[in-house]
Design an enzyme around this catalytic site. Sequence first.
Site, PDB file in Angstrom:
ATOM      1  CB  THR A 140      -8.493  19.030   2.302  1.00  0.00           C
ATOM      2  OG1 THR A 140      -7.967  18.212   1.262  1.00  0.00           O
ATOM      3  CG2 THR A 140      -9.998  19.174   2.145  1.00  0.00           C
ATOM      4  CD  GLU A 164      -2.445  16.798  -5.141  1.00  0.00           C
ATOM      5  OE1 GLU A 164      -1.548  17.630  -5.206  1.00  0.00           O
ATOM      6  OE2 GLU A 164      -2.934  16.252  -6.155  1.00  0.00           O
ATOM      7  CG  PHE A 165      -8.392  16.561  -7.130  1.00  0.00           C
ATOM      8  CD1 PHE A 165      -9.594  16.746  -6.464  1.00  0.00           C
ATOM      9  CD2 PHE A 165      -7.837  17.644  -7.788  1.00  0.00           C
ATOM     10  CE1 PHE A 165     -10.239  17.983  -6.473  1.00  0.00           C
ATOM     11  CE2 PHE A 165      -8.463  18.879  -7.802  1.00  0.00           C
ATOM     12  CZ  PHE A 165      -9.673  19.055  -7.146  1.00  0.00           C
ATOM     13  CE  LYS A 195      -9.459  17.166  -1.327  1.00  0.00           C
ATOM     14  NZ  LYS A 195      -8.600  16.162  -1.866  1.00  0.00           N
ATOM     15  CG  ASN A 211     -12.578  14.301  -1.363  1.00  0.00           C
ATOM     16  OD1 ASN A 211     -12.259  13.838  -2.453  1.00  0.00           O
ATOM     17  ND2 ASN A 211     -11.708  14.486  -0.393  1.00  0.00           N
ATOM     18  CG  LEU A 268     -21.308   3.864  -9.715  1.00  0.00           C
ATOM     19  CD1 LEU A 268     -22.000   3.766 -11.079  1.00  0.00           C
ATOM     20  CD2 LEU A 268     -22.311   4.327  -8.652  1.00  0.00           C
ATOM     21  N   GLY A 284     -14.289   4.856   3.818  1.00  0.00           N
ATOM     22  CA  GLY A 284     -13.471   5.194   4.984  1.00  0.00           C
ATOM     23  C   GLY A 284     -12.256   5.969   4.537  1.00  0.00           C
ATOM     24  CB  CYS A 304      -9.977  11.938   2.050  1.00  0.00           C
ATOM     25  SG  CYS A 304      -8.187  11.889   2.041  1.00  0.00           S
ATOM     26  CE  LYS A 334      -9.112  15.367   6.402  1.00  0.00           C
ATOM     27  NZ  LYS A 334      -9.080  16.641   5.689  1.00  0.00           N
TER      28      LYS A 334
HETATM   29  C1  UGA Z   1     -10.025  10.286  -1.825  1.00  0.00           C
HETATM   30  C2  UGA Z   1     -10.302  10.853  -3.239  1.00  0.00           C
HETATM   31  O1  UGA Z   1     -10.616   9.775  -4.112  1.00  0.00           O
HETATM   32  C3  UGA Z   1      -9.086  11.624  -3.777  1.00  0.00           C
HETATM   33  O2  UGA Z   1      -9.412  12.207  -5.029  1.00  0.00           O
HETATM   34  C4  UGA Z   1      -8.737  12.732  -2.782  1.00  0.00           C
HETATM   35  O3  UGA Z   1      -7.584  13.457  -3.183  1.00  0.00           O
HETATM   36  C5  UGA Z   1      -8.455  12.108  -1.430  1.00  0.00           C
HETATM   37  O4  UGA Z   1      -9.625  11.385  -0.986  1.00  0.00           O
HETATM   38  C6  UGA Z   1      -8.128  13.229  -0.483  1.00  0.00           C
HETATM   39  O5  UGA Z   1      -8.985  14.090  -0.252  1.00  0.00           O
HETATM   40  O6  UGA Z   1      -6.953  13.352  -0.061  1.00  0.00           O
HETATM   41  P1  UGA Z   1      -8.696   8.163  -0.867  1.00  0.00           P
HETATM   42  O7  UGA Z   1      -9.257   8.533   0.478  1.00  0.00           O
HETATM   43  O8  UGA Z   1      -7.247   7.847  -0.970  1.00  0.00           O
HETATM   44  O9  UGA Z   1      -8.970   9.339  -1.942  1.00  0.00           O
HETATM   45  O10 UGA Z   1      -9.471   6.866  -1.306  1.00  0.00           O
HETATM   46  P2  UGA Z   1     -10.481   6.361  -2.439  1.00  0.00           P
HETATM   47  O11 UGA Z   1      -9.760   5.427  -3.337  1.00  0.00           O
HETATM   48  O12 UGA Z   1     -11.200   7.463  -3.083  1.00  0.00           O
HETATM   49  O13 UGA Z   1     -11.482   5.499  -1.529  1.00  0.00           O
HETATM   50  C7  UGA Z   1     -12.186   6.078  -0.428  1.00  0.00           C
HETATM   51  C8  UGA Z   1     -13.110   5.049   0.207  1.00  0.00           C
HETATM   52  O14 UGA Z   1     -14.177   4.732  -0.670  1.00  0.00           O
HETATM   53  C9  UGA Z   1     -12.455   3.710   0.542  1.00  0.00           C
HETATM   54  O15 UGA Z   1     -12.957   3.247   1.774  1.00  0.00           O
HETATM   55  C10 UGA Z   1     -12.865   2.799  -0.598  1.00  0.00           C
HETATM   56  O16 UGA Z   1     -12.870   1.438  -0.249  1.00  0.00           O
HETATM   57  C11 UGA Z   1     -14.264   3.323  -0.869  1.00  0.00           C
HETATM   58  N1  UGA Z   1     -14.736   3.077  -2.247  1.00  0.00           N
HETATM   59  C12 UGA Z   1     -14.160   3.720  -3.296  1.00  0.00           C
HETATM   60  C13 UGA Z   1     -15.802   2.210  -2.445  1.00  0.00           C
HETATM   61  O17 UGA Z   1     -16.336   1.608  -1.488  1.00  0.00           O
HETATM   62  N2  UGA Z   1     -16.259   2.027  -3.705  1.00  0.00           N
HETATM   63  C14 UGA Z   1     -15.710   2.657  -4.782  1.00  0.00           C
HETATM   64  O18 UGA Z   1     -16.226   2.445  -5.921  1.00  0.00           O
HETATM   65  C15 UGA Z   1     -14.629   3.519  -4.573  1.00  0.00           C
END
Ligand code: UGA
Length: 457
Positions: free
Chosen positions: A126, A155-156, A211, A215, A257, A264, A267, A270
Amino acid sequence: MPTENRIGVIGTGYVGLVSAACFAHLGLTVHGVDRDEVKIGLLNKGIMPIYEQDLAPLVAAGKQQGRLTFSTDLPRMVQEVDTIFIAVGTPAQEKTGAADLSHLRSVALGLAPLLQAHRYLVIKSTVPVGTSAQFSAWLSERNPDAQFTMVSNPEFLREGMAVSDFLQPDRVLLGVETPEARAHMENVYAPLSEKGTRVLFTNIVSAELIKYAANGFLATKIAFVNEMASLCDTLGANIEHLVAGIGTDKRIGPGYLQPGPGFGGSCFPKDTLALQDMGRAAGMPLSIIEGAIVANARHKQRMVDNITALLGHDLRGKRLAIWGLAFKAGTDDTRESAAVFIVKALLKAGATLQVIDPVVTTKKWDNLALGESVQDTARLISADSCAASIENADAIVVLTEWDLFKTVDWAALKKGYKDSAFMPVIDFRNLYDPLTMGSLGIRYISLGRPSSVETLA
Ligand code: UGA
């Protein structure tokens, strides 16, 4: 099957390793390199350096079939392949939050002398807008004869879901500047597009920005729902009804939602900071992203305040069961975890914490960077079961949505309560049904939902 089916991956961290293993699974021949000899040593011994669901069997199969190799030998890898994916870290710089490109720069300086024959260089890390151009300048400065074409391929992947996100993505995004690069990358991704995956082509600058926009938007959605949950608590509304009410609107959608203790991970925190920095540097401050950052910080603090409002500001002599340290379920990652923020604050307030996390075991506690928040580490105790975590505890605080916690037998657990009349369960992941908890006589407090006894302000 693509004709150019040999690829290299620089960086065997989370994105690089998942990409390498998944490309090998799709039939490409992959050589992953990393300058970290320890990591490569582990991978060559069949030991995974990170915990990621479904990844270990894919790595093992790729190695066994001879399609996946790992080494520290960059020159050999460059000789073997025609496409090189770059997946090194771009952490936030402490002062500004801007992405630190020093790892990318050293990759460019290492690659430049090796590019006597043409290679496609695909940035998966990223990176802020303009980084592909910067990378290209670093290469040409070091070796004016270097032969290469830049491609951007953000990447996603989500941690914990990375393998399925790679193999069944919503889309593959490719930033290219020439028809040759487009044709080449279509070929590399043919195993996915032939199965129906949508491949979007844009120019490089748009791909880099998409990207961050993705995020940034998802983080904003979470910050929004967390604020709505707090408003529900204040006004007596129900966040689950609110989410159903707005999420069924196709223009809004139900994803991201779910209220929690604050977003946290490695990703969202940051990347929102980097996006904020990008906007400010361009003279175009991004008030929505800046708002989401502030809202998330406030929300995490509000979670701490909710606990102290219930148990008192001075937590000396109080013992809390802490359920979860990972920033979300499915990963051992604690970077920017809201759980760690809350744990630090509780330790600072004097509490003794009995912690259970099925994956973040004591071996990984050094990564929590607790710093000055705990002089006396004896107040951070590891519990090996939910029952052990509540021994003599004054409250349970649920911070990560692990299945282990979702499937707790509350009727049985309650027998271990220090004081069955007063032992609140403070659930920041909304894992349990308030009515069921109420019917068991458990004082249950969750986010944005009227509970059997009380709601949080
Ligand atoms: C996130 C993005 O979802 C990916 O698409 C992206 O590729 C990645 O960052 C990255 O840039 O590498 P990730 O950090 O693995 O992925 O985690 P998520 O599952 O998206 O969750 C992020 C945070 O949001 C967590 O703390 C999670 O608990 C919180 N969250 C997520 C919520 O509080 N509520 C939700 O409905 C979804």
